[in-house]
Design a protein around this motif. Structure first.
Motif, mmCIF file in Angstrom:
data_model
loop_
_atom_site.group_PDB
_atom_site.id
_atom_site.type_symbol
_atom_site.label_atom_id
_atom_site.label_comp_id
_atom_site.label_asym_id
_atom_site.label_seq_id
_atom_site.Cartn_x
_atom_site.Cartn_y
_atom_site.Cartn_z
ATOM 1 N N ARG B 946 0.846 -1.192 0.000
ATOM 2 C CA ARG B 946 0.000 0.000 0.000
ATOM 3 C C ARG B 946 0.880 1.241 0.000
ATOM 4 O O ARG B 946 1.842 1.330 0.754
ATOM 5 N N TYR B 947 0.525 2.113 -0.818
ATOM 6 C CA TYR B 947 1.337 3.323 -0.913
ATOM 7 C C TYR B 947 1.020 4.227 0.258
ATOM 8 O O TYR B 947 -0.141 4.579 0.515
ATOM 9 N N ASP B 948 2.100 4.590 0.940
ATOM 10 C CA ASP B 948 1.926 5.480 2.080
ATOM 11 C C ASP B 948 2.756 6.720 1.818
ATOM 12 O O ASP B 948 3.994 6.674 1.846
ATOM 13 N N PRO B 949 2.125 7.832 1.523
ATOM 14 C CA PRO B 949 2.878 9.041 1.177
ATOM 15 C C PRO B 949 3.759 9.523 2.305
ATOM 16 O O PRO B 949 4.787 10.172 2.068
ATOM 17 N N THR B 950 3.401 9.206 3.541
ATOM 18 C CA THR B 950 4.222 9.679 4.650
ATOM 19 C C THR B 950 5.534 8.919 4.759
ATOM 20 O O THR B 950 6.488 9.404 5.348
ATOM 21 N N ARG B 951 5.539 7.745 4.177
ATOM 22 C CA ARG B 951 6.759 6.932 4.289
ATOM 23 C C ARG B 951 7.752 7.297 3.210
ATOM 24 O O ARG B 951 7.413 7.473 2.038
ATOM 25 N N HIS B 952 8.989 7.358 3.650
ATOM 26 C CA HIS B 952 10.022 7.732 2.697
ATOM 27 C C HIS B 952 10.299 6.605 1.732
ATOM 28 O O HIS B 952 10.775 6.832 0.634
ATOM 29 N N ASP B 953 10.062 5.391 2.243
ATOM 30 C CA ASP B 953 10.334 4.231 1.389
ATOM 31 C C ASP B 953 9.539 4.331 0.097
ATOM 32 O O ASP B 953 9.990 3.899 -0.957
ATOM 33 N N HIS B 954 8.442 4.874 0.241
ATOM 34 C CA HIS B 954 7.540 4.879 -0.906
ATOM 35 C C HIS B 954 7.788 6.064 -1.831
ATOM 36 O O HIS B 954 7.042 6.301 -2.768
ATOM 37 N N ALA B 955 8.828 6.780 -1.477
ATOM 38 C CA ALA B 955 9.156 7.912 -2.335
ATOM 39 C C ALA B 955 9.422 7.437 -3.748
ATOM 40 O O ALA B 955 9.161 8.144 -4.719
#
Lengths: 145, 1167
Positions: B946-955
């Motif tokens: 799941r894409y989590d905009p707050t997570r940097h990983d998902h940048a």
């Protein structure tokens, strides 16, 4: 017990790919851990890394089996799948055949699946395509070429 | 009537529970005498009486019985219905009756069997009868195959219902004759205690019957012997011989049992004869007949002559020669052997004498006198021994088995003894002994008993006798195969001997007894020896503890064990003695008896003990008996001490002699050495030498015996045991001798011995442990020295004083001996060597010690690394690497560890990679699109996350989007640039589209459009599209010129797409239907779409405005498939082929319908 050679891997993967196609990659590269294939007594075992380490403590001549047997190499270096591989093939199978409950037993006793016994079949299943046979309750029975 | 009255047993059933015996008795006494009433109550599980019945023994006439039955049967009486029946006789009654009958029968058969047979005419039947002949007068009795008369049996086969006639004359019968005389069966109570059997000594012994009172006659005999010499010695043997000689023929004629006194008498004949007789008896054993005895008498004479000859030879020759000669001779030789025994005895005596002489005995008598005395004493004793032995043996003859064994063993023993003695003698080189022997042999009678009684001589004699007795004992024991027991017996005997001395002290006062006492003392000395040797054994201790009566008991036990047969013989001997005494010396007998009595009273309270002692000597040989007696009688502390001393000396001598001579002794020596070692360990004070000497001394005494025993036994076990025993004895003897000499009382000594034994054992154990520890230390030190040496070696360059170096050298030498010292010295060395200054030395030593300490900073892996580090930089302090330098290393280490850990993983990963490669290749082969699909799979997998905009990983995901957008922007710019040029084109296109529509409707451009479609479908790759379009472009003449102005390829594509778009609008349903399946597949074509869009943008011809483009772009990017769908649509709708085919098909269908319609009509019509 040794890793498979390139050729063996190829032969085996070709066989498995008949059933699960590109999903083969999922078997090799699993997100939930490292799994590998090991050859022992001409049989190919699909082993998790953990069990592999444990099995390393046992001498080769005493080791009967480890992990899950996928099949064996014949003397002519062909690969024969074993039924034990069904657990891994069934989830990834690309082409499936469902058998009616009435024909199920007959099939399990070794008879052919008659047209009347065929409950469902994945569309676009071509001739000579490796399939996994399910009962109508979605229980994998067998993988057949 | 009385005659008719019989005892009947009645069963009376159905009694009431309250019935008593008295009631029954009263009830039945009407009919007869009720002798016994037995009421039996049957009870069920819970104890409730179920039925009561009774058995009544009643003496009743037949009529009365009937009356009784009729009257009482089935009548109600006291709550029960009586039921009277005749019962079987009670078991016990029947048994008794049967036995009686059997007895009577037996008596009958024994008395009148012959008569019966005669009556029946069967007397000779066994002889005459041919198998199968019937016995006259007896039906079905037949003479069987082997002459027995047996009944013809008719046997019914259980299964076949067939009666088989078993004719014993035709079969070999397997019948067992049941013992008739089970009536003689001994009652059970007696079974265990009474053993049936004949009168032979074995069975008697088995029964536990022993002749208790043999002692008095023996004593008399001894006394006679002892005192005989005092009177006319010469006369005494002769008369005995005379008396015996008449006796012998008588006995032979009568063929008396071996117990007969004759044998006893025979032994009385001069010494030589007696042994011969013994031998003969032994050899002849059970088969001895009158002839044998006669021959024996002859042999005796011969043997005497031979003996004398032998003695002469002995004088000249060594004993070895004797032995050879003796061996060479046959029966007489055997006799000679016996003589040899006597010789042995003599030798022993001689030995003892020699020892005495050498040792400078306490006795004041001269050597010569001693010799003579000893000779006389020896002879007397020997005579007595022989007599005893002969008697014993004769008596034993009855038990031939034992005798034979005895013979063999005794012979062997004798030989061995002879050899050993000979050796000893030879080594000693004592001529005197030989002379004494010769004297003895020649004139045993002439010797004066008084001389012999000289204490020293007596001692020597006694020793010799004892030794002989011991040997015989041993032999006997060996025969019995009870070596242990024999040892125990010996020990017990020794104990008895010890006891005797006490009494002897009392008896010493009297003259006559004094003589005996002296003799006994002499005997005792060996006893003392034995004590010293054997006291170590627990049995001995027990014996010593059990004094007087107890002693005798103790002796009896062993004697019983080993000497039971001998006991019987002893009895015989006793009888013989008695007879002899009566016959031979009437005068002396009385006196002797008196003396004996005195002796008995003085020496031992219990005659039993005496007898026991005698018995034991019997077992050993008659000589042993005498010795034992004497031992028992005489016991002066001083004397005891003396003999002990003698023993030690003697033993030492013997040891010296023996040690070189025999290998056995060597073995003993080894054992002794071991013991010595133990002793040395245990007793620090004792020097090894001394211990060895002691051991040797003690050993020799016993070793002599042991050696003799060993060869005799020829059993490996025995020698080992003897060796072990000898060693023990030696050690103990050595120990005991010293303490014992100090302690006056034998008992105390015995106890002390016991305690000492235990202590010794403990000490030995401790010593062993100590020895082990010492060894360990030695090894340790040695190793330490080895380690230390390299350190020291550099210090071998010595600048210091020489004294130190010398000390070091000595220390090295001492290293082997004392490890501890060596260590110290090595330390000293280390300190002393390199530099003279003490400080330096100390520091060096410290360094040395410290050098090999594990330094804390070097522990662990880090320590190792540090070590490595430091080793690289040398030991100079200035460049010493601290742990500070290690820090980086630690990280590296961790990395290494991680690497190690990961190494496997890496391997696996590499393998996986390989596998993946293979998979790729495999999938390539199988599916062209597999590679892209693999990526798709990966994408899918990612999509799951799941894409989590707050997570940097998902940048990364965002990025992708950005990139796309950027790219798209860049492209947009391009597009815009192009689009600025395009708008016109788009308009044209619009028109074109219109024309296309027209064309479509007109179906004029179908072919060209088809061609367009085909390439477009395949142009997922841009280049291919170009290639295809190139040919396609010329084909479509109208479109090419229009698109040609800007870009050759794009125009075509544009056109096509425009067309498709239009088509879509026209027939949306079809497009949707066909497009769907393709739609999902085409997700991979996004890129292509962008390219296509790019292509479309530049196309100038397109009429579509930039707005349209954007929409198109958006549209196309989303739905690439629609194009395909349109193609399909076109394929289906726009193609002539399809149309024509469709028309044809419709026509066909119509035709079919019509046909069917017609057919149906036809069918309907006829119906």
């Amino acid at each position: 017990m040794r890793p498979l050679t390139e050729e063996e891997t190829r032969v085996m993967f070709e066989k498995i790919a008949k059933y699960i196609g590109e999903n083969l990659q999922l078997l090799v590269d699993r997100p939930d851990g490292t799994y590998c294939f090991r050859l022992h007594n001409d049989r190919v075992y699909y082993v998790s890394e953990k069990i592999l380490k444990l099995a390393a403590n046992i001498s080769g001549d005493k080791l009967v089996s480890l992990g899950t047997c996928f099949g064996k190499f014949t003397k002519t270096h062909k690969f024969r799948l074993h039924i034990t591989a069904l657990d891994y093939l069934a989830p990834y199978a690309k082409y499936k055949v469902w058998i009616k409950p009435g024909a199920e037993q007959s099939f399990l006793y070794g008879n052919h699946v008659l047209k009347s016994g065929l409950g469902r079949i994945t569309e676009n299943t071509s001739q000579y395509q490796g399939v996994v046979v399910y009962s109508m309750a979605d229980i994998p029975l067998v993988h057949i070429v | 009537m009385k005659a008719n009255k019989e005892i009947k047993r009645l069963f009376v059933g159905g009694l009431g529970q309250s019935i008593s015996e008295a009631d029954l008795q009263n009830q039945f006494s009407r009919f007869g005498e009720v002798s016994d009433v037995e009421i039996i109550t049957r009870k069920d599980d819970k104890g409730n009486p179920q039925k009561v019945f009774a058995y009544i023994n009643i003496k009743v006439a037949e009529a009365d019985l009937k009356k009784c039955m009729s009257v009482l049967n089935k009548t109600k009486w006291k709550g029960g219905t009586l039921q009277i029946q005749l019962a079987k006789e009670s078991f016990l009654h029947r048994l008794a009756q049967e036995r009686e009958e059997a007895k009577a029968k037996k008596e009958k058969s024994t008395t009148g069997s012959t008569s019966l047979l005669e009556k029946m005419g069967v007397v000779d039947f066994h002889v005459k009868a041919v198998p199968g002949t019937e016995v006259p007068g007896h039906k079905n009795w037949v003479v069987s195959k082997f002459g027995r008369v047996l009944p013809v049996l008719h046997l019914k086969n259980q299964q076949k219902r067939k009666i088989i006639k078993y004719d014993p004359s035709k079969y070999c019968h397997n019948l067992k004759k049941v013992g008739e005389d089970f009536t003689n069966a001994i009652p059970i109570s007696n079974l265990t205690w009474e053993l049936e059997g004949g009168n032979d000594p074995m069975s008697k012994k088995r029964r536990g019957e022993f002749s208790d009172f043999h002692s008095p006659p023996k004593k008399t005999a001894k006394v006679q012997k002892n005192e005989g010499p005092t009177a006319p010695l010469a006369t005494r043997p002769k008369p005995s011989g005379v008396t015996e000689s008449p006796h012998l023929p008588k006995q032979r004629a009568a063929q008396k049992t071996p117990r007969d006194p004759i044998a006893l008498k025979l032994p009385r004949v001069p010494d030589s004869r007696s042994p011969k007789l013994k031998n003969v008896f032994f050899q002849t054993s059970s088969l001895e007949t009158a002839k044998n005895r006669n021959s024996m008498s002859d042999d005796d004479i011969d043997s005497e002559d031979e003996l004398r000859l032998m003695i002469a030879r002995e004088e000249n020759l060594e004993k070895t020669a004797w032995s050879s000669v003796n061996e060479s001779e046959n029966d007489p030789f055997e006799v000679v052997r016996d003589d040899f025994k006597s010789d042995f005895h003599r030798f022993h005596t001689a030995r003892g004498v020699g020892i005495k002489n050498k040792v400078s005995c306490l006795d004041s008598e001269d050597n010569v006198g001693n010799d003579c005395d000893s000779d006389s004493g020896d002879t007397d004793e020997i005579i007595a021994m022989k007599k005893n032995a002969n008697e014993v043996r004769n008596s034993i003859d009855l038990s031939q088995m034992e005798k034979s064994v005895h013979k063999e063993t005794s012979l062997k023993n004798r030989k061995i003894c002879d050899l050993s003695e000979n050796c000893v003698k030879v080594q000693k080189g004592k001529n005197e002994v030989e002379i004494a022997v010769s004297h003895r042999v020649k004139s045993p009678s002439c010797k004066s008993l008084a001389d012999s009684r000289s204490s020293g001589d007596a001692d020597s004699v006694s020793e010799s006798i004892q030794s002989e007795g011991d040997t015989e004992y041993n032999t006997m024991m060996k025969n019995c195969l009870r070596v242990n027991l024999t040892l125990a017996d010996l020990e017990q005997l020794a104990g008895s001997n010890q006891e005797a001395p006490k009494e002897d002290t009392e008896s010493s006062g009297q003259e006559a007894p004094a003589k005996c006492d002296k003799a006994s003392n002499s005997h005792r000395t060996p006893g003392g020896h034995r004590k010293g040797r054997q006291c170590i054994h627990p049995e001995e201790i027990v014996a010593s503890l059990l004094e007087g009566k107890e002693d005798t008991h103790g002796k009896q036990k062993p004697k019983e064990n080993n000497l039971k047969p001998k006991f019987q013989a002893f009895k015989g001997v006793g009888c013989l003695y008695g007879k002899e005494s009566v016959k031979q010396s009437s005068k002396e007998d009385v006196a002797y008896n008196n003396v004996n009595n005195d002796h008995n009273s003085l020496k031992l309270e219990d005659p039993r003990s005496m007898s026991m002692e005698k018995c034991s000597p019997f077992a050993n040989g008659s000589s042993s008996e005498l010795t034992h007696f004497q031992h028992g009688k005489k016991a002066n502390n001083s004397k005891q001490i003396q003999p002990r001393k003698r023993q030690s000396t003697f033993e030492s001598q013997g040891h010296r002699v023996v040690s070189p001579s025999s290998s056995e002794e060597g073995s003993r020596n080894s054992s002794l050495l071991l013991q010595k070692g133990k002793k040395s360990l245990s007793l620090a004070a004792k020097t090894p030498r001394r211990s060895s000497d002691e051991g040797c001394c003690h050993r020799t005494g016993k070793s002599g015996e042991d050696s003799e025993k060993r060869p005799d036994l020829s059993i490996p076990k025995a020698p080992e045991k003897s060796a072990g025993v000898s060693s023990r004895r030696d050690t103990r003897g050595s120990k005991t001798d010293f303490p014992l000499s100090v302690t006056s009382s034998s008992d105390v000594s015995a106890k002390d011995k016991h305690a000492e034994d235990n202590q010794k054992r403990l000490a030995a154990l401790e010593a062993r442990q100590k020895a082990k520890e010492v060894q360990k230390k030695l090894v340790h030190n040695a190793l330490a020295n080895l380690d230390g040496h390299p350190e020291d070696k550099p210090t071998h360059i010595i600048f210091g004083s020489n004294s130190e170096s010398e000390a070091e050298e000595t220390s090295t030498q001492e290293h082997s001996h004392a490890g501890e010292e060596a260590v110290k010295e090595s330390m000293g060395r280390a300190s002393g060597k390199l530099f003279d200054s003490s400080d330096d030395e100390e520091s060096v030593s410290e360094d040395d010690s410290n050098r090999f300490r594990i330094k804390p900073q070097f522990e662990g892996k880090a320590g190792q690394k540090l070590m490595d580090l430091q080793s690289h930089f040398g030991t100079d302090d200035r460049f010493r690497m601290d742990s500070r330098f290690l820090e980086s290393d630690s990280e590296e280490e961790q990395e290494e560890i991680n690497e190690k850990k990961t190494a496997e993983e890496e391997e696996l990963a590499a393998e996986k990679q390989k596998a993946l490669n293979v998979v790729q290749s495999v999938l390539h082969d199988n599916l062209i699109s597999s590679t892209s699909k693999g990526s798709v799979a990966a994408k899918k997998f990612k999509d799951i996350i799941r894409y989590d905009p707050t997570r940097h990983d998902h940048a990364s995901y965002e990025r992708k989007g950005d990139d796309k957008s950027k790219e798209s922007k860049a492209k947009r710019k391009k597009k815009r640039e192009e689009a600025e040029k395009l708008p016109e084109v788009s308009k044209e296109m619009y028109y074109n589209i219109a024309t296309d529509l027209k064309q479509i409707f007109q179906t004029t451009k179908d072919a060209s459009e088809k061609k367009d479609n085909r390439p477009w479908n395949e142009d997922s790759d841009g280049e291919k599209a170009e290639e295809f379009q190139d040919p396609a472009a010329p084909m479509t003449g109208d479109e090419q010129p229009s698109g040609f102005t800007f870009s050759f390829f794009d125009s075509d594509a544009k056109d096509v797409k425009e067309e498709t778009y239009r088509v879509e609008t026209v027939k949306p349903g079809k497009i949707a239907w066909q497009g769907d399946p393709r739609f999902q597949d085409s997700s991979s074509e996004e890129e292509d779409d962008t390219e296509e869009t790019d292509d479309k943008k530049p196309s100038p011809e397109e009429v579509s405005s930039p707005e349209k483009q954007t929409t198109r772009f958006f549209f196309f990017s989303k739905n690439d498939e629609r194009l395909h769908g349109s193609d399909l649509f076109w394929r289906g709708v726009g193609s002539n082929v399809s149309r024509s085919s469709w028309e044809a098909r419709t026509n066909n269908l119509r035709m079919d319908c019509r046909k069917k319609h017609k057919d149906a009509k036809r069918r309907v019509k006829p119906k």
